[in-house]
Design a protein around this motif. Structure first.
Motif, short mmCIF file in Angstrom:
data_model
loop_
_atom_site.label_atom_id
_atom_site.label_comp_id
_atom_site.label_asym_id
_atom_site.label_seq_id
_atom_site.Cartn_x
_atom_site.Cartn_y
_atom_site.Cartn_z
N SER A 153 44.89 41.00 40.84
CA SER A 153 45.70 39.78 40.84
C SER A 153 46.31 39.53 39.47
O SER A 153 46.42 38.38 39.03
CB SER A 153 44.85 38.57 41.27
OG SER A 153 44.27 38.78 42.52
N GLU A 174 44.77 31.20 45.87
CA GLU A 174 44.12 32.23 46.71
C GLU A 174 43.62 33.39 45.87
O GLU A 174 42.54 33.93 46.10
CB GLU A 174 45.10 32.74 47.77
CG GLU A 174 45.17 31.90 49.02
CD GLU A 174 43.81 31.76 49.71
OE1 GLU A 174 43.09 32.78 49.82
OE2 GLU A 174 43.48 30.65 50.11
N ARG A 178 39.69 34.67 45.57
CA ARG A 178 39.21 36.04 45.79
C ARG A 178 38.43 36.54 44.58
O ARG A 178 37.36 37.13 44.71
CB ARG A 178 40.38 36.97 46.10
CG ARG A 178 41.03 36.73 47.44
CD ARG A 178 41.95 37.90 47.80
NE ARG A 178 43.01 38.09 46.81
CZ ARG A 178 44.20 37.50 46.88
NH1 ARG A 178 44.48 36.69 47.89
NH2 ARG A 178 45.12 37.74 45.96
N ASP A 181 35.11 34.71 44.38
CA ASP A 181 34.15 35.22 45.36
C ASP A 181 33.46 36.47 44.84
O ASP A 181 32.23 36.61 44.92
CB ASP A 181 34.85 35.52 46.69
CG ASP A 181 35.33 34.26 47.39
OD1 ASP A 181 34.96 33.16 46.92
OD2 ASP A 181 36.07 34.38 48.38
N ASP A 182 34.27 37.40 44.31
CA ASP A 182 33.71 38.65 43.82
C ASP A 182 32.77 38.40 42.63
O ASP A 182 31.67 38.95 42.58
CB ASP A 182 34.83 39.60 43.41
CG ASP A 182 34.31 40.97 43.03
OD1 ASP A 182 33.76 41.66 43.90
OD2 ASP A 182 34.46 41.35 41.85
#
Length: 553
Positions: A153, A174, A178, A181-182
């Motif tokens: 990203s 978004e 992501r 989350d990782d």
């Protein structure tokens, strides 16, 4: 002529002897394990007569490394946990409000007054009194956005800022979700590993599965609940300003505040500011201790950043209460008596010695960034493990005996040499597993059984080639030499392809598949070594002493 240099002979026998010595502790597994545990306890607690006697059960000059038994052999606990990554969004948004408030305050002449509004957990809603200047408010708040820290990203921002009427809405983008989350799963994985390592269990299996799940297997634990008690506590420590105290659990705290119960006094609740001054993430050490009254407590120390914030706040708020919050419960709310520089302090409460020790372990390992939802939990008893060990022993002994008998009947004296090399091969496998700290599982035993069958393949190729050379009327020495030379390429090709398969299984598999791949891969290496070098050396030594005119294979 058959000839092996002296240094090669010495090296071969030294490697065999080293493997046998490294494998020796596994023949006295219980005794060596008890001695190792006693040595570890002496390092922590000091010497006692009982520990010294237990440590002396195994000579200190001998290797003491053991093959670790996996969950299916030793028994233990199995958990599959799902990381609640959404929890992190809420904490990020809570921490964002002071920054948004600070950047909008200088713009009051333009945007008017600002006020935080009730909003979903993953959104920040701010109402402004001059909605006609909303574009300026959005521009200012967007200045808080930072690039997303992620390879996939690059160039994207971590905040999305929008508006609905007179309300400014701030959310995580978004791309940031992501990346968050990782990072959350990776951080949870590492913290779980540290917590389990602190307890001192042997060879736990802690692996990520899918996007947000973690597999945890710990041999030797009595129950899955015991494992959940170790890793299931988030141990999120925060230091938050106290607004007021109340006895009403349903009291209205106001925007930006929260109501939390007291851990010590039932029926007492604190209204606190949601945004903490310092968090447990800025702790660098926590140790069990005793307070001035001799009661169990926990000493803590912050990193430089946390120490500075802690010191500044205590200097500016002398005489005000300051809540120490652990997992959404106020464990104490002392009044700040003076400036506390240095970034260290003590947590007191109604702790037992065991509770203060466990709390120190959890704080030292770090707070889980998000909650865990346990999807699957199993306790595997040692009886099941013993059944697996017994079944594995029977399978190995049967395979081993069948191979020994076959080689003896098929190749006579040469088959006897191959059998001796096979015994050395098994010892080398266990020696290598002990040296690398490998874990033996039931599929690992299957890998050893397969290795027993494969180990004689190379010898069969060599012996059959020697038979063919003898039929061409060559002398025995020349037949043996050509037999090894011509069989070498087939041996290497066959074992390299199988070894590549073992490497792929280890790289792509997990858990039991890796256990099988490890023993298979090590077995291939030791099989090639014993077939090409050990068996050949024994045949050469026999031939040099007997000098037979003819040989029968």
């Amino acid at each position: 002529m058959l000839q092996i240099d002296l240094w090669k002979r010495v090296l071969i026998w030294v490697l065999c002897a080293a493997g046998l010595v490294m494998a020796l502790p596994n023949a006295f597994y219980t005794r060596v394990e008890g001695a190792n545990d006693a040595v570890a306890a002496i390092e922590v607690r000091g010497e006692t007569p009982e520990l010294t006697e237990q440590a002396g059960q195994w000579p200190s000059f001998l290797p003491s490394s053991l093959v670790n038994l996996g969950l299916d052999l030793r028994g233990g606990a199995h958990l599959l946990a799902e990381v609640q990554v959404e929890d992190v969004y809420e904490s990020r948004i809570k921490a964002l409000w002071p920054d948004v408030r600070d950047v909008l305050r200088p713009e009051r002449d333009t945007v008017g007054t600002i006020r935080r509004q009730p909003s979903p957990a993953d959104e920040l809603h701010v109402k402004i009194s001059n909605p006609e200047n909303m574009a300026r408010a959005i521009e200012v708040v967007r200045g808080l956005a930072q690039p997303v820290v992620s390879v996939t990203s690059a160039g994207e921002q971590d905040l999305d800022v929008s508006a609905e009427g007179d309300t400014l809405i701030v959310t995580l983008s978004e791309a940031e979700r992501r990346a968050t989350d990782d990072r959350t799963v990776q951080q949870s994985l590492e913290i779980i590993r540290r917590r389990i390592d602190e307890v001192g269990t042997r060879e736990p299996t802690i692996q990520r599965q899918g996007a947000d799940r973690i597999l945890i297997q710990v041999p030797g634990l009595g129950s899955a609940q015991e494992l959940k008690d170790i890793i299931g506590t988030t141990a999120q420590l925060t230091f938050q300003p106290v607004v007021s105290r109340t006895s009403d659990e349903n009291a209205e705290p106001g925007i930006g505040n929260e109501v939390l119960p007291s851990l010590d006094e039932e029926g007492l609740y604190y209204i606190l500011e949601e945004t903490p001054v310092v968090t447990g993430e800025e702790l660098v050490d926590a140790q069990p201790a005793f307070d001035q009254n001799g009661r169990p407590a926990v000493n803590f120390r912050f990193n430089p950043s946390g120490a500075r914030k802690f010191g500044d706040y205590t200097a500016e708020n002398i005489g005000n209460p300051f809540a120490i919050v652990l997992d959404s419960e106020v464990i104490s709310a002392p009044v700040i008596q003076s400036h506390i520089p240095g970034g260290s302090g003590i947590i007191t409460g109604n702790f037992t010695v065991e509770e203060s020790t466990n709390l120190a372990v959890l704080l030292r390992a770090g707070a889980l960034p998000a909650g865990l939802n346990f999807l699957e939990e199993r306790t595997i008893g040692p009886e099941l493990g013993q059944d697996s060990i017994d079944a594995g022993k029977v399978a190995t002994i049967v395979a081993f005996a069948a191979v020994l008998v076959f080689m003896g009947l098929s190749y006579g004296l040469f088959g006897l040499f191959a059998n001796v090399a096979l015994i050395i091969n098994i010892c080398l496998i266990f020696g290598l597993l002990s040296a690398i700290g490998g874990t033996l599982t039931l599929p690992g035993i299957a890998g050893i059984v397969l290795t027993v069958g494969m180990a004689v393949d190379a010898n069969v190729l060599v012996f059959e080639r020697i038979r063919e050379e003898l039929r061409t009327a060559k002398g025995p020495a020349r037949a043996i030499e050509l037999g090894y030379e011509k069989a070498l390429s087939a041996i290497v090709d066959a074992n390299i392809t199988t070894f590549i398969t073992a490497v792929i299984l280890f790289a792509m598999g997990s858990g039991p598949v890796r256990g099988f791949a490890i023993t298979l891969g090590l077995g291939i290496l030791t099989s090639v070594f014993t077939a090409i070098f050990v068996t050949r050396l024994m045949i050469v030594i026999w031939f040099e002493r007997r000098r037979p005119k003819t040989i029968e294979v």
